[in-house]
Design a protein around this motif. Structure first.
Motif, PDB file in Angstrom:
ATOM      1  N   MET A  61       0.853  -1.189   0.000  1.00 18.36           N
ATOM      2  CA  MET A  61       0.000   0.000   0.000  1.00 18.36           C
ATOM      3  C   MET A  61       0.885   1.233   0.000  1.00 18.36           C
ATOM      4  O   MET A  61       1.942   1.243   0.620  1.00 18.36           O
ATOM      5  CB  MET A  61      -0.929   0.002   1.211  1.00 18.36           C
ATOM      6  CG  MET A  61      -1.878  -1.187   1.221  1.00 18.36           C
ATOM      7  SD  MET A  61      -3.054  -1.128   2.565  1.00 18.36           S
ATOM      8  CE  MET A  61      -4.182   0.111   1.932  1.00 18.36           C
ATOM      9  N   PHE A  62       0.419   2.259  -0.690  1.00 10.30           N
ATOM     10  CA  PHE A  62       1.139   3.526  -0.687  1.00 10.30           C
ATOM     11  C   PHE A  62       0.645   4.330   0.500  1.00 10.30           C
ATOM     12  O   PHE A  62      -0.531   4.688   0.580  1.00 10.30           O
ATOM     13  CB  PHE A  62       0.923   4.290  -1.987  1.00 10.30           C
ATOM     14  CG  PHE A  62       1.741   5.551  -2.048  1.00 10.30           C
ATOM     15  CD1 PHE A  62       3.109   5.493  -2.231  1.00 10.30           C
ATOM     16  CD2 PHE A  62       1.151   6.784  -1.886  1.00 10.30           C
ATOM     17  CE1 PHE A  62       3.877   6.652  -2.253  1.00 10.30           C
ATOM     18  CE2 PHE A  62       1.899   7.954  -1.912  1.00 10.30           C
ATOM     19  CZ  PHE A  62       3.272   7.877  -2.101  1.00 10.30           C
ATOM     20  N   THR A  63       1.542   4.607   1.440  1.00  9.84           N
ATOM     21  CA  THR A  63       1.180   5.337   2.652  1.00  9.84           C
ATOM     22  C   THR A  63       1.954   6.646   2.761  1.00  9.84           C
ATOM     23  O   THR A  63       1.916   7.294   3.802  1.00  9.84           O
ATOM     24  CB  THR A  63       1.467   4.470   3.899  1.00  9.84           C
ATOM     25  OG1 THR A  63       2.850   4.088   3.880  1.00  9.84           O
ATOM     26  CG2 THR A  63       0.584   3.227   3.916  1.00  9.84           C
ATOM     27  N   GLY A  64       2.631   7.008   1.688  1.00 13.31           N
ATOM     28  CA  GLY A  64       3.447   8.204   1.696  1.00 13.31           C
ATOM     29  C   GLY A  64       2.676   9.454   1.313  1.00 13.31           C
ATOM     30  O   GLY A  64       1.448   9.493   1.333  1.00 13.31           O
ATOM     31  N   THR A  65       3.435  10.455   0.928  1.00 17.54           N
ATOM     32  CA  THR A  65       2.890  11.733   0.483  1.00 17.54           C
ATOM     33  C   THR A  65       3.302  11.935  -0.975  1.00 17.54           C
ATOM     34  O   THR A  65       4.063  11.142  -1.536  1.00 17.54           O
ATOM     35  CB  THR A  65       3.445  12.888   1.328  1.00 17.54           C
ATOM     36  OG1 THR A  65       4.860  12.998   1.078  1.00 17.54           O
ATOM     37  CG2 THR A  65       3.189  12.658   2.810  1.00 17.54           C
ATOM     38  N   ALA A  66       2.850  13.015  -1.558  1.00 17.69           N
ATOM     39  CA  ALA A  66       3.205  13.327  -2.943  1.00 17.69           C
ATOM     40  C   ALA A  66       4.731  13.398  -3.103  1.00 17.69           C
ATOM     41  O   ALA A  66       5.265  13.009  -4.148  1.00 17.69           O
ATOM     42  CB  ALA A  66       2.552  14.635  -3.381  1.00 17.69           C
ATOM     43  N   ALA A  67       5.442  13.849  -2.077  1.00 13.91           N
ATOM     44  CA  ALA A  67       6.903  13.957  -2.149  1.00 13.91           C
ATOM     45  C   ALA A  67       7.586  12.585  -2.217  1.00 13.91           C
ATOM     46  O   ALA A  67       8.737  12.489  -2.629  1.00 13.91           O
ATOM     47  CB  ALA A  67       7.422  14.739  -0.947  1.00 13.91           C
ATOM     48  N   ASP A  68       6.884  11.526  -1.810  1.00 14.72           N
ATOM     49  CA  ASP A  68       7.453  10.174  -1.811  1.00 14.72           C
ATOM     50  C   ASP A  68       7.269   9.444  -3.136  1.00 14.72           C
ATOM     51  O   ASP A  68       7.814   8.357  -3.320  1.00 14.72           O
ATOM     52  CB  ASP A  68       6.814   9.326  -0.701  1.00 14.72           C
ATOM     53  CG  ASP A  68       7.123   9.863   0.680  1.00 14.72           C
ATOM     54  OD1 ASP A  68       8.277  10.256   0.921  1.00 14.72           O
ATOM     55  OD2 ASP A  68       6.196   9.892   1.516  1.00 14.72           O
ATOM     56  N   ILE A  69       6.510  10.011  -4.052  1.00 12.94           N
ATOM     57  CA  ILE A  69       6.218   9.331  -5.312  1.00 12.94           C
ATOM     58  C   ILE A  69       7.445   9.360  -6.210  1.00 12.94           C
ATOM     59  O   ILE A  69       7.973  10.425  -6.529  1.00 12.94           O
ATOM     60  CB  ILE A  69       5.007   9.976  -6.022  1.00 12.94           C
ATOM     61  CG1 ILE A  69       3.762   9.849  -5.144  1.00 12.94           C
ATOM     62  CG2 ILE A  69       4.783   9.334  -7.391  1.00 12.94           C
ATOM     63  CD1 ILE A  69       2.565  10.644  -5.639  1.00 12.94           C
ATOM     64  N   LYS A  70       7.920   8.172  -6.564  1.00  9.15           N
ATOM     65  CA  LYS A  70       9.068   8.004  -7.459  1.00  9.15           C
ATOM     66  C   LYS A  70       8.709   6.921  -8.462  1.00  9.15           C
ATOM     67  O   LYS A  70       8.157   5.896  -8.073  1.00  9.15           O
ATOM     68  CB  LYS A  70      10.300   7.543  -6.684  1.00  9.15           C
ATOM     69  CG  LYS A  70      10.828   8.494  -5.662  1.00  9.15           C
ATOM     70  CD  LYS A  70      11.826   7.796  -4.765  1.00  9.15           C
ATOM     71  CE  LYS A  70      13.216   8.253  -5.070  1.00  9.15           C
ATOM     72  NZ  LYS A  70      14.222   7.613  -4.207  1.00  9.15           N
ATOM     73  N   THR A  71       9.014   7.135  -9.710  1.00 13.14           N
ATOM     74  CA  THR A  71       8.780   6.124 -10.732  1.00 13.14           C
ATOM     75  C   THR A  71      10.072   5.874 -11.511  1.00 13.14           C
ATOM     76  O   THR A  71      11.103   6.474 -11.225  1.00 13.14           O
ATOM     77  CB  THR A  71       7.652   6.559 -11.695  1.00 13.14           C
ATOM     78  OG1 THR A  71       8.019   7.794 -12.296  1.00 13.14           O
ATOM     79  CG2 THR A  71       6.320   6.693 -10.975  1.00 13.14           C
TER      80      THR A  71
END
Length: 168
Positions: A89-99
């Motif tokens: 599950m993604f429990t981070g914030t927008a700053a944690d999004i990495k692709t």
């Protein structure tokens, strides 16, 4: 996405990510013979890792990047294998999004990491690879046990896996 659909030469999957997509589910195969042979004429055996891959994490991160409402806690990926059933599950914030983890190089790096740590559990392998190599924050790993209970899997300070039962 660079990952291809499963066929005779690949175990990959393709997920069409849209802003309304909340999750996906897929399987990871057991070992199986390939159509190639070694110098002795024995079939080479494909050995898929029965745990989430960098491409699976990439799919979840892509979903988070497309979430228009910022409600990331609804996003998940589930993987079913003979080793166990797991959800990230993604429990981070927008700053944690990495692709960018859906490349052949990331797949090779993950396989090589497994070779270096061949005595680690798949859970320990995945969580340490996320932390050490991918430098990813905001991904939680859960195991769905056969009796229906769910355990959250995290790394302790010594990088071993800790299991905590989730409330029912």
């Amino acid at each position: 996405m660079a990952q291809v659909a499963s066929n005779a030469n690949s175990d990959g999957m393709t997920v069409t990510v849209t802003p309304s997509l909340k999750g996906y589910i897929h399987t990871h195969l057991n070992d199986y013979p390939t159509d190639t042979f070694n110098d002795s004429g024995e079939p080479l055996i494909a050995q898929p890792i029965r745990m989430f891959s960098p491409a699976d994490v990439n799919t979840l991160m892509t979903m988070a990047g497309m979430a228009t409402d910022g409600n990331y806690r609804e996003l998940y990926g589930t993987m079913v294998s003979s080793y166990g059933n797991y959800t990230i599950m993604f429990t981070g914030t927008a700053a944690d999004i990495k692709t960018g983890f859906d490349t052949e190089q990331w797949r090779k790096d993950y396989v090589n990491y497994r070779i270096l740590h061949k005595f680690w559990s798949f859970e320990k392998l995945f969580l340490n690879f996320l932390k050490e190599k991918m430098n990813v924050q905001g991904i939680d790993l859960y195991k769905i046990k056969n009796n229906g209970t769910v355990q959250k899997k995290t790394l302790k300070s010594n990088n071993n896996v800790q299991s905590s039962d989730c409330p029912q």
